[in-house]
Design an enzyme around this catalytic site. Structure first.
Site, mmCIF file in Angstrom:
data_model
loop_
_atom_site.group_PDB
_atom_site.id
_atom_site.type_symbol
_atom_site.label_atom_id
_atom_site.label_comp_id
_atom_site.label_asym_id
_atom_site.label_seq_id
_atom_site.Cartn_x
_atom_site.Cartn_y
_atom_site.Cartn_z
ATOM 1 C CD GLU A 106 -19.779 67.590 70.696
ATOM 2 O OE1 GLU A 106 -20.788 66.970 70.331
ATOM 3 O OE2 GLU A 106 -19.035 68.203 69.915
ATOM 4 N NE ARG A 127 -16.818 65.830 54.676
ATOM 5 C CZ ARG A 127 -18.104 65.600 54.947
ATOM 6 N NH1 ARG A 127 -19.019 65.858 54.026
ATOM 7 N NH2 ARG A 127 -18.493 65.155 56.117
#
Lengths: 500, 165
Positions: free
Chosen positions: A199, A291
């Site tokens: 990235e 989550r």
């Protein structure tokens, strides 16, 4: 309705989930490894089962053992917490196959967002730009070519990673080979998958994330943003809600992107979309965490909602519309500090050892999510996070002041901690002025140990040496830690003759 | 000035305190320095008022140490029971690179006889699933390498011996 839940975790998050289960009148069951037999989460739970040796792979990460323990204890649902098996699609499937409700998203959503290269494709299709980079076949030669295309500095990241593990910043081409090798090893060790992606390193930027809740009826709600720019080695240190850099317009755009992404993977439950936000308000999709987040407490503090309660309600089929306000505006401000057993003055290395003393702060607006207790051994086997302190107030400065006071009133004697470092960060100009970027802590200098003892320390030491306990000695090592005479603090009974 | 003398040490420095307590007033003399404290609380948290304001902390007494937790830091003052000079913990020479915690050696990046510069990587240790790269504190010659990759090491164990230039 869910009646009895296995909390498939340990430490502060297991304790926090058990508290909500108790508030809902549901049974809470725990699991523990050999070294955790007497840990706080086991003491809090209604029932508990040993599941193996200390290394996580033999216990908390072992799908068969965890599912078997849930069935043994008669559970009808499993809450995975964060870390461990929380982002394992295979675990979610194993729970379902065993007739247990997995309190989390569908396995397909976990799988797609867990694979960071796939998540980038999902984001692109949903119209949310991912951070410019590369996710594909990852042999060293291809990565080197792609790195040249993306340009330096860049980040090498584990494709299945999270929590900063398997992640390396690379400043120039000469550093690439070493960074790839180290990231692969860490990724293999931490996630059992050594695939990497690249990235561009966007600089300067803020790490801002959007909390979402999605029900099983197709509704997705954005539950405000959190700013978590203050990181060290990609591990979050201080988080807050809302973000000082987000106005209503930007909040609407961030929320819109997050909701689109969640819908693109038919998301269900609580999730977080992480974004990098630049000074001009443009933003890039980083990843989605499928989550509960470590830092969810700041969101709870300013919304008044209980995210764990929502996770359970959603798993039971509830509609968001039945309870969640249509428009959520932040009420005041909340800031969280993560207290780690680590030594900032020796490169933030994790610390282990016996917790001789633990005194927790409290008071209005202060929430302590603690996973350890006095007398416990902090081992090398698990994450060194000891607790999180969240402080809320009417505005940012009010919350900040309360958090600093709480940290000054937190006392951990045993393994070294980062408490003084947290105080320094919160008192520093960057945080006070809200000028927090992902590079802020990395470039703010190395903490150094003081070379003089403050007068306050000498006075407190002298007082303890002249303290009038029943034995005239104060608390000596070797006294019975659990003796009531030793636990009464200021108010002491005189022990009978011969008592220790 | 009367009082009880306490012989302590901190990082090899003598810390000799003459403590005089009268009721809730405590005076502490260390060399020429005099600290006047009013005792506010002697509960789990000890609180005193000093000239600069009120301060609080927790103190843990063991046979060997007086450990004070104050403002986010702990200060372990070594106790000397014989009242004589205190022998400080053995100071490790500046050239010894120790394992900062228990873990596994992943990689050794130097060899005996190497001439290295400040910041040169020496050993990579893994602990808590994170890699930690230990670097040289200065320009040095590697005198010995006492570990190999894959080896488990204890906190404080000497990994590499350097002779700093």
């Amino acid at each position: 309705m869910i009646q009895r839940v296995l909390v498939a975790n340990r430490g502060e998050i297991a304790c926090r989930i058990i508290r909500t289960l108790r508030a809902l009148g549901k049974d809470a069951c725990a699991i523990y490894s050999d070294v955790d037999e007497d840990a706080p989460h086991v003491r809090l739970a209604d029932d508990a089962r040993p599941i193996g040796r200390a290394p996580a792979a033999d216990s908390y990460l072992n799908v068969v053992k965890v599912v078997t323990a849930a069935c043994d204890m008669g559970c009808d649902a499993v809450h995975p917490g964060y870390g461990f098996l929380s982002e394992s699609a295979a675990f979610a499937e194993a729970c379902t196959a065993a007739g247990l409700v997995f309190i989390g998203p569908p396995p397909d959503a976990i799988r797609r967002m867990g694979d960071k290269a796939e998540a980038r494709r999902v984001a692109e299709k949903a119209g949310v730009s991912p951070v410019p980079g590369y996710g594909g076949p990852d042999d060293d030669a291809t990565l080197a070519l792609e790195a040249r295309r993306i340009g330096y500095p860049l980040l090498v990241k584990a494709a299945m990673g999270g929590g900063g593990k398997g992640m390396r910043k690379v400043g120039c081409e000469a550093e690439l080979e070493g960074a790839i090798a180290a990231a692969r090893r860490e990724a293999q060790g931490a996630f059992g998958d050594s695939r990497l992606m690249l990235e561009r390193y966007i600089h300067p930027s803020r790490h801002i994330e959007v909390q979402i809740l999605a029900d099983t009826h197709g509704q997705v709600a954005s539950v405000l943003e959190r700013e978590c720019s203050l990181q060290r080695r990609h591990q979050k240190v201080v988080e807050e809600c809302p973000s000082p850099a987000v106005d209503e317009g930007l909040r609407a755009r961030l929320s819109d992107a997050a909701v689109k992404l969640a819908k693109a993977v038919d998301y269900v439950g609580a999730g977080t979309i992480e974004l990098l936000v630049e000074e001009d308000g443009s933003f890039w999709f980083l990843e989605m965490n499928t989550r509960l987040q470590v830092e969810h407490g700041v969101t709870e503090m300013v919304t008044g909602e209980d995210l764990v309660q929502w996770q359970i309600a959603i798993a039971e089929g509830a509609r968001l519309a039945d309870g969640l306000p249509e428009v959520l505006a932040p009420r005041g401000w909340a800031v969280e500090a993560r207290v780690y057993a680590e030594n900032p003055e020796s490169g933030f290395l994790p610390q282990v050892g016996h917790l001789d003393r633990l005194a927790l702060p409290g008071g209005p607006g202060v929430r302590v999510d603690c996973g350890v207790r006095e007398g416990q051994e902090v081992t090398r086997h698990y994450d060194p996070l000891l607790m999180k302190i969240v402080a809320g107030g009417r505005d940012r400065e009010h919350a900040r002041g309360r958090l600093v006071a709480a940290l000054r009133d937190l006392h951990v004697i045993g393994p070294a901690t980062n408490i003084a470092y947290l105080i320094d960060v919160l008192e520093g100009d960057a945080f006070r002025e809200g000028k927090t970027f992902t590079h802020t802590l990395e470039t703010s200098g190395v903490p150094v140990a003081p070379d003089e003892i403050p007068q306050a320390v000498l006075a407190l030491a002298a007082l303890s040496l002249t303290k009038r306990g029943p034995d005239g000695l104060g608390r000596e090592d070797g006294l019975d830690r659990w003796s009531p005479y030793d636990r009464l603090g200021d108010f002491r009974l005189v022990p009978p003759e011969g008592a220790s | 000035m009367s009082g009880v003398r306490h012989h302590l040490s901190w990082r090899g420095q003598d810390v000799e305190l003459l403590c005089d307590r009268r009721g809730d007033e405590l005076s502490v003399r260390r060399g020429d320095e005099l600290i006047e404290a009013s005792i506010v609380s002697e509960g789990e948290r000890l609180v005193v008022r000093l000239a600069g304001g009120q301060v609080g902390g927790v103190v843990h007494l063991s046979r060997e140490h007086v450990v004070v937790s104050y403002a986010g830091r702990t200060w372990a003052l070594h106790r000397s029971h014989d009242g004589g000079a205190v022998s400080a913990a053995v100071e490790v020479g500046g050239g010894d690179i120790e394992a900062p915690m228990t873990g596994t050696v992943l990689d050794v990046l130097c060899a005996q006889g190497d001439e290295i510069e400040a910041g040169a990587p020496l050993v990579v240790v893994e602990a808590m699933k994170m890699e930690h790269r230990l670097v040289s504190p200065g320009a040095a010659k590697v005198m010995s390498v006492d570990v190999s990759a894959g080896q488990l090491v204890d906190i404080g164990q000497v990994l590499v011996r350097l002779e700093l230039r």
